[in-house]
Structures are given as structure tokens and as C-alpha cells.
Design a protein around this motif. Structure first.
Motif: not given
Length: 240
Positions: A80-81, A83-85, A87-88
Motif C-alpha cells: 500500500a505504501r 502504491k501511494s509513492l 501514485e505521487g
């Protein structure tokens, strides 16, 4: 040989990424049972993002395809972490992968940084950038030092042109004195090319005389240890 191993005393004072090569070395030398080393690796990896690797070691150690639930939960957090990075960073990655967009970049690094900052708001403060670069260097020590030109590359990573001076809020002359002091205190064989604004690392090839001295010292130490062991053995035989 395990009696003389200092890893248990050194490891608590090192970051995890510095301990792992020590465990690899101990495993290659077979100083400890293999399952003991594997358990130490799992414990070392538990609080890192290398969950898949920890799972592979667990499967190898216990000869099973099942893994503990806490590893599964940790993996979900890491994914999850990640994927968040991703996307950012997606907008700036897309820009860099676009040949037409990349043509907007210039030879002026400050212009490029400002342009990307204005467009993507993707840059932190200069101090945070320097701190991040230092941590990247620290985490990459074993990679750089196992490379033939590693010492030069690690300096280049930190000191690109005159950017360092700006990040440290120093003028060019002050930054140059700071680097000179760093070279002297670290006893590096290097020099500064003021015209190009770069640090030149000289290759460190010990001459034959130095190699002979080093080998002689090592031989002397091993001989002293061997004599001590023989004397202890002889004393033990006499006592019997």
C-alpha cells in the motif's frame, strides 16, 4: 572460530543494512548452524520493507509454503505504501519518460529544478534535499565500496557541480573549504578541480612495500595466536 566472532558485539551498534553483509559472511564461512543464521536474517528483516525476502527465508528455514499472518499483514502495508509513492511520483515519472517533454529541460539545473517544482510541486526544501542525499549515500555504502569506481561515484552523487554550495547555504569558496576539510579529516586521496567544480578521487593502490608490511603484520598476529594456543594446550596436558 565462532568464539572469536565479534558480530554479536558489533551488530547492536549498526543499522540493519550494515548487519546483513556480516550475516552473509558468517553464513559463507559456516561459523554457525545455518538455521541460526536464517533466524537472525528474519529478525533483521522484520522491521524493513523487504517482506518478500523475509518470507522466502522463512519458507526455506521451515520447509513450508505457509508464512505467519504478521508477515502477510506487513506485506499488505508495504504494498500500500509503495502504491501511494508510485501514485505521487507518477506525474514527474511520466514527464521524464516523455521524449517531447524532456526537451523542455535545459543545461541550467536551477531552471530545471524550478520548472519541475512549479509544475509538479515535487521538491522539498534545500536542507531536506541535502539530508535525503546523505541518507542515500549512507544506505549505498556497500554498493559503492564494492564497485571499482565507487569512491568517486559516491562523491559525485553528493557533490554535483556547485549544487552542494547552494544547498548548504554557502558561497562557492566556503563550500570548497568545507570539502577540503572533509577530504583531510577522512584521509581521502583526493583533490579539488576548482575550474570544473569537481572532486577528483585518486585510485588507492598500495605499493609493494606497503603490501609486504601488511602481510607481515598479519602473519605475526597469526603466529602469536598459534603459539598461544599451543602453550595453552601444552599446559593442559601437563596439568593432566
Amino acid at each position: 572460530m565462532a568464539t572469536y566472532d565479534l558480530t554479536p558485539r558489533i551488530a547492536p551498534n549498526l543499522d540493519r543494512h550494515l548487519v546483513f553483509p556480516l550475516l552473509e559472511f558468517l553464513q559463507e564461512r559456516q561459523l554457525y548452524p545455518d538455521d541460526q543464521i536464517l533466524k537472525a536474517k528474519i529478525e533483521l528483516l522484520n522491521k524493513t520493507n523487504m517482506v518478500d525476502y523475509a518470507m522466502d527465508i522463512h519458507k526455506s528455514l521451515y520447509h513450508t509454503e505457509d508464512v505467519p499472518q504478521d508477515m502477510m499483514d506487513r506485506r499488505a502495508e508495504v504494498v500500500a505504501r509503495l502504491k501511494s509513492l508510485e501514485e505521487g511520483a507518477a506525474p514527474i515519472v511520466a514527464f521524464l519518460q516523455n521524449p517531447n517533454a524532456v526537451q523542455e529541460l535545459r543545461a541550467d539545473k536551477q531552471y530545471n529544478i524550478q520548472m519541475l517544482k512549479d509544475r509538479y510541486q515535487s521538491f522539498s526544501s534545500p536542507l531536506n534535499q541535502v539530508q535525503s542525499r546523505i541518507w542515500l549515500m549512507y544506505w549505498s555504502l556497500f554498493i559503492f565500496f564494492n564497485n571499482e569506481n565507487g569512491r568517486t561515484q559516491i562523491i559525485d552523487l553528493f557533490n554535483q557541480d556547485k549544487v552542494l554550495a547552494e544547498k548548504l547555504y554557502l558561497n562557492y569558496e566556503e563550500a570548497e573549504r568545507w570539502i577540503v576539510n572533509l577530504i583531510q579529516t577522512s584521509k581521502l586521496d583526493a583533490k579539488i578541480d576548482s575550474k570544473s567544480g569537481t572532486v577528483i578521487m585518486e585510485p588507492n593502490h598500495p605499493n609493494v612495500y606497503e603490501q609486504l608490511i601488511d602481510h607481515t603484520k598479519a602473519l605475526s598476529g597469526r603466529t602469536y595466536k598459534l603459539v598461544g594456543q599451543l602453550l595453552e594446550h601444552a599446559q593442559g596436558q601437563t596439568a593432566r
